[in-house]
Each structure stands twice: as structure tokens, then as C-alpha cells.
Design an enzyme around this catalytic site. Structure first.
Site, mmCIF file in Angstrom:
data_model
loop_
_atom_site.group_PDB
_atom_site.id
_atom_site.type_symbol
_atom_site.label_atom_id
_atom_site.label_comp_id
_atom_site.label_asym_id
_atom_site.label_seq_id
_atom_site.Cartn_x
_atom_site.Cartn_y
_atom_site.Cartn_z
ATOM 1 C CB THR A 1 -15.135 -5.617 -5.795
ATOM 2 O OG1 THR A 1 -14.886 -5.249 -4.447
ATOM 3 C CG2 THR A 1 -16.621 -5.606 -6.041
ATOM 4 C CE LYS B 1 -8.766 -0.291 -5.934
ATOM 5 N NZ LYS B 1 -9.373 -1.601 -6.310
ATOM 6 C CB ILE C 1 -5.349 -1.364 -7.302
ATOM 7 C CG1 ILE C 1 -4.110 -1.530 -6.411
ATOM 8 C CG2 ILE C 1 -6.055 -2.716 -7.462
ATOM 9 C CD1 ILE C 1 -4.393 -2.046 -5.013
ATOM 10 C CE1 TYR D 1 -11.262 0.161 -3.432
ATOM 11 C CE2 TYR D 1 -11.746 -2.180 -3.148
ATOM 12 C CZ TYR D 1 -11.830 -1.014 -3.888
ATOM 13 O OH TYR D 1 -12.487 -1.018 -5.094
ATOM 14 C CE1 TYR E 1 -27.588 -4.024 3.756
ATOM 15 C CE2 TYR E 1 -27.153 -4.778 5.983
ATOM 16 C CZ TYR E 1 -28.051 -4.498 4.972
ATOM 17 O OH TYR E 1 -29.383 -4.700 5.162
ATOM 18 N NE ARG F 1 -17.519 -2.163 -6.694
ATOM 19 C CZ ARG F 1 -18.281 -2.929 -7.455
ATOM 20 N NH1 ARG F 1 -19.257 -3.632 -6.920
ATOM 21 N NH2 ARG F 1 -18.073 -3.004 -8.761
#
Length: 300
Positions: A48, A166, A208, A137, A111, A142
Site C-alpha cells: 500500500t 503481517k 515490515i 496481512y 471494502y 484500511r
């Protein structure tokens, strides 16, 4: 072992743009050299932080191949491939040039806000299709949906070809539950720069990082010290960078990290909409902080 290669500091590379908003390949090569020289253990392309939602399919392929070429096997490369459309992820995993990739970082579906069972089935499908090991992840800020500790552990124990997570939920209790109950060999990697030090102390295997684009030397040294249980040194470096973390994420990622990199002329302060540069007031605070930071001789 691959798990050994991915234990430590990974850096989620920004995508530099020219003033014409095309990819700035020269700056990207310079950034790759900067972070490797700074001591990071591996790089991540198409995260991202790289503004991937604004990149075309052709640009993504070019970025993968360019990163492989310029890294030139000096450190492992992880490629980000994720989407809310499971079948699109499967197709990209089957067609992207991944021969030189160490692993694939794949964000939880965003989403659509699937159930925990939907998240499990999504990862089961893409893990079966991927020619490379998958790093889960979780970033609910987000995606709009948290991947619970139970779901993470279920995937880790039941789905082959998944080797790591992550974790960027910001929930320390959830993180500790995963660490305490994870299967042997499964890596738990921090995705939160500001809390990476305490998470490493709790037993995470690395980070990360966004901040390591700029703080390559100090950040990778902090992670290395924490993994060696030298918490005095890790704590010193953590607090040395803490104000920088606050400034970097005050408005937007990657606007913050590009403001830092632009200060040292590593990249242009250019974005593709809807991301815009940080406000002038924040830029002034960043400049004042970095003037003092660089005066201390900390930058690689």
C-alpha cells in the site's frame, strides 16, 4: 530457510514519481540502494505504501521486474498481491513474474468486509494458487474488517503455503494471542512502526516497515537488537525515532514517508490522486525534526 530470511526488517518501498507523475525509476533505484546499504533484511514491492491502487497493471509488472533487477539478489524480495476479488488475486498469482520472489504479501479482502469464514476461504484459495509462500496481512484500518486471532491461527494451522502474518491491527492482546499459540515456524511480523519495539519484545519475528524507507540504518539496528534481546539498545533507538513515527503517520501514508524522503532529495514529493502532500504546517515540523536528526549523524 525462508523463515530465517524474513526474520528481521522488511521495508515496504514507496513508488517515486516524477513531476509528470510517471514512475521515477532513477529515484527508485537510489532508494533500493539506500535501504539495502542501511541494513534491511528484505524489501517489499507493491505494498500500500507504494500507492498500488493508482498503478496500472503494466506498471505493476514493470515495478516487479525492475525491483528484481536492481536488488540483484542482495536481499530477498516480497511482492504484494492482494484484492477484494479472490479470483482476481488467483489470476494475478498465476500470471505475475514471481520466479525471483521470496514470498507474496497479500492483504485481507477490503471494502466488502467479509466474515471470518470468508477471510479464511479467501486465503485458502489464493494459497492453493500461489507459486510462492503467502504472508497474511491484517490491517483493519484500511480493509474495514479485522482478521481475528482465531482466524489467523486457523489459517496458520490448516492452510498449506502460508508462512507468516503481517499484523497491523494495533491490538496488542490480539498480537500476543497469535504469538502464544502459533504453530512452529510460522512468523508473526509487525506492521506498526511505532509499536514494533514492544511487539518484538513480546515475541514477534520482525517488522515490515514504512519508516525504514528513511530510517534504514537505525530502524534495522533497532529490530536486530530487539531480536537479540538487547532491549537497552533497541529501546534507545526506538525512542530516538519515536517523534519521527508520529510525524510520518500524522496525516497519511505514504504522504508522510515521501515528505521525509524528499527532505533528503531521495524522491520527489509527488503523488497520484487522491493522495496529496502533507500540509505545510506538518512539513515544517518534519523539516525541523529531520534537521536535528541529521545533525546527530544518524542517516545512512
Amino acid at each position: 530457510m525462508l523463515q530465517d530470511q524474513l526474520r528481521g526488517t522488511g521495508v515496504a518501498l514507496v513508488t517515486p514519481f516524477t513531476t509528470q507523475e510517471t514512475i521515477d525509476w532513477h529515484s527508485l533505484e537510489r532508494l533500493i540502494d539506500h535501504v539495502i546499504k542501511g541494513g534491511v533484511d528484505y524489501v517489499v514491492t507493491l505494498g500500500t505504501t507504494g500507492e498500488t491502487p493508482t498503478l496500472s497493471s503494466e506498471e505493476k509488472l514493470d515495478l516487479i521486474n525492475f525491483t528484481f533487477e536492481k536488488v540483484n539478489k542482495r536481499v530477498p524480495v516480497v511482492v504484494g498481491i492482494g484484492d477484494y476479488n479472490t479470483y482476481d488475486v488467483v489470476k494475478r498469482l498465476e500470471t505475475c513474474p514471481l520466479d525471483e520472489a521470496a514470498a507474496v504479501l497479500s492483504v485481507a479482502p477490503y471494502y466488502s468486509k467479509p466474515t471470518q469464514e470468508g477471510i479464511y476461504q479467501h486465503y485458502k484459495a489464493i494459497a492453493a494458487a500461489s507459486p510462492k509462500p503467502i504472508i497474511l496481512y491484517n490491517v483493519p484500518g484500511r480493509t474495514g474488517r479485522n482478521m481475528t486471532a482465531e482466524t489467523t491461527l486457523r489459517i496458520a494451522k490448516e492452510v498449506e503455503n502460508v508462512i507468516a502474518m503481517k499484523e497491523a491491527s494495533g491490538d496488542m492482546i490480539q498480537c500476543m494471542e497469535i504469538i502464544a499459540r502459533k504453530p512452529k515456524g510460522f512468523l508473526v511480523i509487525s506492521g506498526d512502526d511505532a509499536v514494533a519495539f514492544p511487539q518484538l519484545a513480546c515475541g514477534m519475528d520482525g517488522v515490515i516497515s514504512v519508516a525504514a524507507n528513511y530510517f534504514a540504518k537505525d530502524f534495522s539496528s533497532m529490530v536486530r537488537a530487539a531480536l537479540e534481546e538487547n532491549y537497552t539498545e533497541a529501546r534507545r533507538l526506538h525512542y530516538k525515532m519515536l517523534e519521527g513515527f508520529d510525524l510520518m503517520f500524522a496525516e497519511n501514508n505514504p504522504a508522510g514517508i515521501k515528505a521525509f524522503l524528499h527532505y533528503d532529495k531521495l524522491v520527489e514529493n509527488v503523488f497520484r490522486l487522491p493522495v496529496v502532500p502533507v500540509t505545510e504546517s506538518l512539513q515544517s515540523r518534519i523539516s525541523a525534526y529531520l534537521k536535528a536528526y541529521n545533525k546527530a549523524g544518524s542517516l545512512v
